[in-house]
Design a protein around this motif. Structure first.
Motif, PDB file in Angstrom:
ATOM      1  N   PHE A 242       9.876  -0.648  -3.443  1.00 50.68           N
ATOM      2  CA  PHE A 242       9.536   0.717  -1.907  1.00 50.68           C
ATOM      3  C   PHE A 242      10.288   1.111  -1.710  1.00 50.68           C
ATOM      4  O   PHE A 242      10.199   1.890  -1.765  1.00 50.68           O
ATOM      5  CB  PHE A 242       9.640  -0.916  -1.184  1.00 50.68           C
ATOM      6  CG  PHE A 242       9.830  -0.054   0.744  1.00 50.68           C
ATOM      7  CD1 PHE A 242       8.244   0.022   1.191  1.00 50.68           C
ATOM      8  CD2 PHE A 242      10.667   0.236   1.032  1.00 50.68           C
ATOM      9  CE1 PHE A 242       7.857   0.426   2.356  1.00 50.68           C
ATOM     10  CE2 PHE A 242      10.416   0.340   2.512  1.00 50.68           C
ATOM     11  CZ  PHE A 242       9.051   0.930   3.137  1.00 50.68           C
ATOM     12  N   THR A 243      11.877   1.100  -2.141  1.00 51.43           N
ATOM     13  CA  THR A 243      13.085   1.819  -2.329  1.00 51.43           C
ATOM     14  C   THR A 243      13.181   2.790  -3.085  1.00 51.43           C
ATOM     15  O   THR A 243      13.766   4.340  -2.706  1.00 51.43           O
ATOM     16  CB  THR A 243      14.822   1.415  -2.859  1.00 51.43           C
ATOM     17  OG1 THR A 243      14.520  -0.150  -1.706  1.00 51.43           O
ATOM     18  CG2 THR A 243      15.797   1.897  -2.326  1.00 51.43           C
ATOM     19  N   ALA A 244      12.410   2.362  -4.470  1.00 51.51           N
ATOM     20  CA  ALA A 244      12.326   3.973  -5.294  1.00 51.51           C
ATOM     21  C   ALA A 244      11.065   4.336  -5.025  1.00 51.51           C
ATOM     22  O   ALA A 244      11.537   5.680  -5.402  1.00 51.51           O
ATOM     23  CB  ALA A 244      12.167   3.284  -6.617  1.00 51.51           C
TER      24      ALA A 244
ATOM     25  N   PRO B 229       5.851 -10.651   9.861  1.00 52.53           N
ATOM     26  CA  PRO B 229       5.099  -9.494   8.872  1.00 52.53           C
ATOM     27  C   PRO B 229       6.273  -9.917   7.184  1.00 52.53           C
ATOM     28  O   PRO B 229       7.619  -8.819   7.800  1.00 52.53           O
ATOM     29  CB  PRO B 229       5.597  -8.210   9.378  1.00 52.53           C
ATOM     30  CG  PRO B 229       5.425  -8.915  10.542  1.00 52.53           C
ATOM     31  CD  PRO B 229       5.657 -10.103  11.423  1.00 52.53           C
ATOM     32  N   LEU B 230       7.005  -9.730   6.482  1.00 52.42           N
ATOM     33  CA  LEU B 230       7.593  -9.901   5.260  1.00 52.42           C
ATOM     34  C   LEU B 230       6.855  -9.032   3.788  1.00 52.42           C
ATOM     35  O   LEU B 230       5.918  -9.329   3.645  1.00 52.42           O
ATOM     36  CB  LEU B 230       7.633 -11.075   5.050  1.00 52.42           C
ATOM     37  CG  LEU B 230       8.726 -11.841   3.910  1.00 52.42           C
ATOM     38  CD1 LEU B 230      10.148 -11.302   5.304  1.00 52.42           C
ATOM     39  CD2 LEU B 230       8.892 -12.879   4.226  1.00 52.42           C
ATOM     40  N   GLY B 231       7.138  -8.409   3.285  1.00 51.62           N
ATOM     41  CA  GLY B 231       7.576  -8.081   1.778  1.00 51.62           C
ATOM     42  C   GLY B 231       7.927  -9.229   1.226  1.00 51.62           C
ATOM     43  O   GLY B 231       9.091 -10.079   1.168  1.00 51.62           O
ATOM     44  N   ALA B 232       6.968  -9.251   0.081  1.00 50.34           N
ATOM     45  CA  ALA B 232       7.715  -9.905  -1.274  1.00 50.34           C
ATOM     46  C   ALA B 232       8.845  -9.343  -1.831  1.00 50.34           C
ATOM     47  O   ALA B 232       9.543  -8.376  -2.030  1.00 50.34           O
ATOM     48  CB  ALA B 232       6.052  -9.906  -2.089  1.00 50.34           C
ATOM     49  N   TRP B 233       9.897 -10.600  -2.728  1.00 46.93           N
ATOM     50  CA  TRP B 233      10.849 -10.334  -2.892  1.00 46.93           C
ATOM     51  C   TRP B 233      10.880  -9.094  -3.552  1.00 46.93           C
ATOM     52  O   TRP B 233      12.050  -8.430  -4.192  1.00 46.93           O
ATOM     53  CB  TRP B 233      11.689 -11.313  -3.329  1.00 46.93           C
ATOM     54  CG  TRP B 233      10.760 -11.806  -4.513  1.00 46.93           C
ATOM     55  CD1 TRP B 233       9.967 -12.635  -4.361  1.00 46.93           C
ATOM     56  CD2 TRP B 233      11.253 -12.228  -5.813  1.00 46.93           C
ATOM     57  NE1 TRP B 233       9.373 -13.771  -6.150  1.00 46.93           N
ATOM     58  CE2 TRP B 233       9.865 -12.876  -6.664  1.00 46.93           C
ATOM     59  CE3 TRP B 233      11.659 -10.999  -6.672  1.00 46.93           C
ATOM     60  CZ2 TRP B 233       9.969 -12.845  -8.246  1.00 46.93           C
ATOM     61  CZ3 TRP B 233      11.866 -10.698  -8.235  1.00 46.93           C
ATOM     62  CH2 TRP B 233      10.941 -11.876  -8.681  1.00 46.93           C
TER      63      TRP B 233
ATOM     64  N   ALA C 237      10.805  -5.801   6.217  1.00 46.04           N
ATOM     65  CA  ALA C 237      11.829  -6.876   5.447  1.00 46.04           C
ATOM     66  C   ALA C 237      11.081  -7.559   3.894  1.00 46.04           C
ATOM     67  O   ALA C 237      10.125  -7.555   4.402  1.00 46.04           O
ATOM     68  CB  ALA C 237      12.975  -7.610   5.893  1.00 46.04           C
ATOM     69  N   PHE C 238      12.439  -7.927   3.066  1.00 52.89           N
ATOM     70  CA  PHE C 238      11.803  -8.575   1.864  1.00 52.89           C
ATOM     71  C   PHE C 238      11.966 -10.134   1.843  1.00 52.89           C
ATOM     72  O   PHE C 238      13.072 -10.398   2.633  1.00 52.89           O
ATOM     73  CB  PHE C 238      11.515  -7.771   1.083  1.00 52.89           C
ATOM     74  CG  PHE C 238      11.496  -6.660   0.920  1.00 52.89           C
ATOM     75  CD1 PHE C 238      10.107  -6.283   0.229  1.00 52.89           C
ATOM     76  CD2 PHE C 238      12.636  -5.642   1.889  1.00 52.89           C
ATOM     77  CE1 PHE C 238       9.851  -4.796   0.124  1.00 52.89           C
ATOM     78  CE2 PHE C 238      11.641  -4.143   2.182  1.00 52.89           C
ATOM     79  CZ  PHE C 238      10.338  -4.405   0.704  1.00 52.89           C
TER      80      PHE C 238
ATOM     81  N   ASN D 137       0.472  -1.254  -0.068  1.00 51.09           N
ATOM     82  CA  ASN D 137      -0.307  -0.033   0.375  1.00 51.09           C
ATOM     83  C   ASN D 137       1.090   1.678  -0.104  1.00 51.09           C
ATOM     84  O   ASN D 137       0.123   1.985  -0.693  1.00 51.09           O
ATOM     85  CB  ASN D 137      -1.160  -0.035   1.113  1.00 51.09           C
ATOM     86  CG  ASN D 137      -2.352  -0.445   0.991  1.00 51.09           C
ATOM     87  OD1 ASN D 137      -3.206  -0.431   0.291  1.00 51.09           O
ATOM     88  ND2 ASN D 137      -2.409  -1.895   1.736  1.00 51.09           N
ATOM     89  N   ALA D 138       2.080   1.354   1.067  1.00 55.46           N
ATOM     90  CA  ALA D 138       3.182   2.261   0.465  1.00 55.46           C
ATOM     91  C   ALA D 138       3.302   2.400  -0.845  1.00 55.46           C
ATOM     92  O   ALA D 138       3.524   3.982  -0.653  1.00 55.46           O
ATOM     93  CB  ALA D 138       3.921   2.185   2.055  1.00 55.46           C
ATOM     94  N   VAL D 139       4.113   1.804  -1.028  1.00 52.88           N
ATOM     95  CA  VAL D 139       4.435   1.428  -2.431  1.00 52.88           C
ATOM     96  C   VAL D 139       3.679   2.353  -3.841  1.00 52.88           C
ATOM     97  O   VAL D 139       3.778   3.164  -4.380  1.00 52.88           O
ATOM     98  CB  VAL D 139       5.662   0.248  -2.375  1.00 52.88           C
ATOM     99  CG1 VAL D 139       5.090   0.123  -4.550  1.00 52.88           C
ATOM    100  CG2 VAL D 139       6.384   0.110  -1.873  1.00 52.88           C
TER     101      VAL D 139
END
Length: 402
Positions: free
Chosen positions: A281-283, A271-275, A220-221, A197-199
């Motif tokens: 997310f960084t961009a 809680p973990l983000g997909a690879w 984390a991812f 959602n943040a992305v």
């Protein structure tokens, strides 16, 4: 007159269970709007965290997997671990599954379920169409509906409650996040829902997006498919002995102490983000405040304000145009308003979730639960679509022999 089995819910678990019941020759009526949560409560542009093979809705006969849907409809083929499945494609797949196997699905809402009258076995159901009928068994497969989990501090922050257009909301209340363009948004949580959602909001032009997570280093991812050890067994969620056991031997989870089961449901695969989300997310230049929890929330001059605690600088305050809680879902039978008071009070529960036997039956004979409601008994695989492969045949077999 032969009384049917009623399946309440038309998401992956409801559709899969009904298909297995029908394949056994059991009369079944299934109620709900097909894939409604996926169509109306998931973000446009969202991608499934699960791989294509882990996104199949289990059917009693071959020819109804995601790849079969693609071949039948001309959609792009989704089959590699590197293929990312859009939520819109998955929702259409579920609708196709329903059309193929359950063409008489009833798009009506179950208003109430109660025990049948004195001297009668089964359950009395009332529909919003006005119809009343008796079912010999009921399978509850209502998914995430009404189970959004909210921090107490947010729920208490406004007398008007949470809404998509108010200062505070839950992620489940948003289908389109483009409305946040030009706004400052805070997202509470650290799982896939919070990070994606943040992305999506950053990509939609939000002025700033900040993620607030309770644990330090919580953002984390997961690992990409080519970075997973080939020495470990394969599961729908990746290569790991623990994931293999939790997926294919979920019955053994039932034998664990209740605290251990609840811990597994809460912590495994999250809680973990997909690879594939890491680079986006960084961009997105998304800010992260971790190691903090919300201790107070209020509205000041029309803007939500959060007071954080934990770590250095306890008592720090953050304000934004909107605060979104992406804090997941929690099973609570008290939230299933269609279950009559007598049924709810007769249910044996553990932290709000029904205690289930090996056939997904509850303490009320003839009343079964599957999907998220079964996670506290069978483990985290019940939080994912691939859990239909484990659950649906067992539910159908238990209903048949009852």
């Amino acid at each position: 007159m032969i009384r049917p089995v009623a399946v309440i819910g038309a998401g992956p678990y409801g559709l899969s269970t009904a298909a297995h019941l029908r394949a056994r020759g059991i009369p079944v009526r299934v109620f709900g709007s097909p894939m409604v949560s996926w169509r109306e409560h998931m973000r446009a542009g969202m991608l499934l965290k699960s791989t294509p093979v882990a996104s199949n809705i289990d059917a009693p006969q071959p020819g109804h997997d995601l790849i079969d849907f693609c071949a039948d409809t001309g959609e792009r083929r989704y089959e590699s671990d590197w293929d990312l499945v859009p939520v819109e494609i998955f929702a259409r797949y579920g609708q196709w599954f329903a059309d193929k196997l359950l063409p008489d699905l009833e798009r009506v809402r179950v208003v109430s379920v109660d025990r049948a009258g004195a001297g009668r076995d089964g359950f009395e159901l009332k529909l919003d169409s006005g119809e009343q009928f008796t079912a010999r068994a009921v399978v509850v497969a209502t998914g995430l509906s009404g189970l959004a989990r909210l921090p107490r501090e947010l729920a208490a922050a406004t007398s008007d409650g949470l809404s998509a257009t108010g200062p505070f909301s839950h992620a489940a209340q948003h289908r389109d996040v483009s409305r946040f363009a030009g706004q400052d948004v805070i997202v509470i949580g650290a799982g896939q829902s919070a990070l994606e959602n943040a992305v999506l909001m950053a990509e939609a032009g939000a002025a700033s997006v900040r993620v607030v997570a309770r644990s330090r280093g919580a953002v984390a991812f997961g690992d990409a498919p080519d970075r997973q050890s080939r020495l470990r067994p394969e599961s729908p969620f990746g290569r790991a002995w623990s994931l293999y056991g939790l997926t294919y031997h979920a019955t053994h989870v039932r034998r664990l102490p209740a605290p251990a089961r609840h811990y597994l449901v809460r912590r495994v695969l999250g809680p973990l983000g997909a690879w594939w989300l890491r680079d986006r997310f960084t961009a997105g230049r998304i800010q992260v405040t971790d190691g903090r929890r919300v201790v107070r929330a209020r509205v000041e001059d029309g803007r939500p304000v959060l007071t954080l605690s934990g770590g250095q600088g306890a008592g720090r305050e953050l304000s934004a145009d909107h605060v979104m809680a992406a804090t997941g879902y929690r099973m609570d039978v008290a939230a299933l308003g269609f279950l009559g008071h007598e049924l709810r009070t007769a249910l044996s529960v553990s932290r709000g979730a029904p205690r289930l036997d090996a056939g997904y039956g509850s303490s009320v004979p003839g009343l079964y639960f599957t999907g998220l409601a079964a996670a506290a008994s069978f483990g985290p695989v019940m939080r994912f679509v691939c859990g239909t492969e484990y659950a649906s045949p067992r539910v159908a077999r238990a209903v048949e022999v009852r």
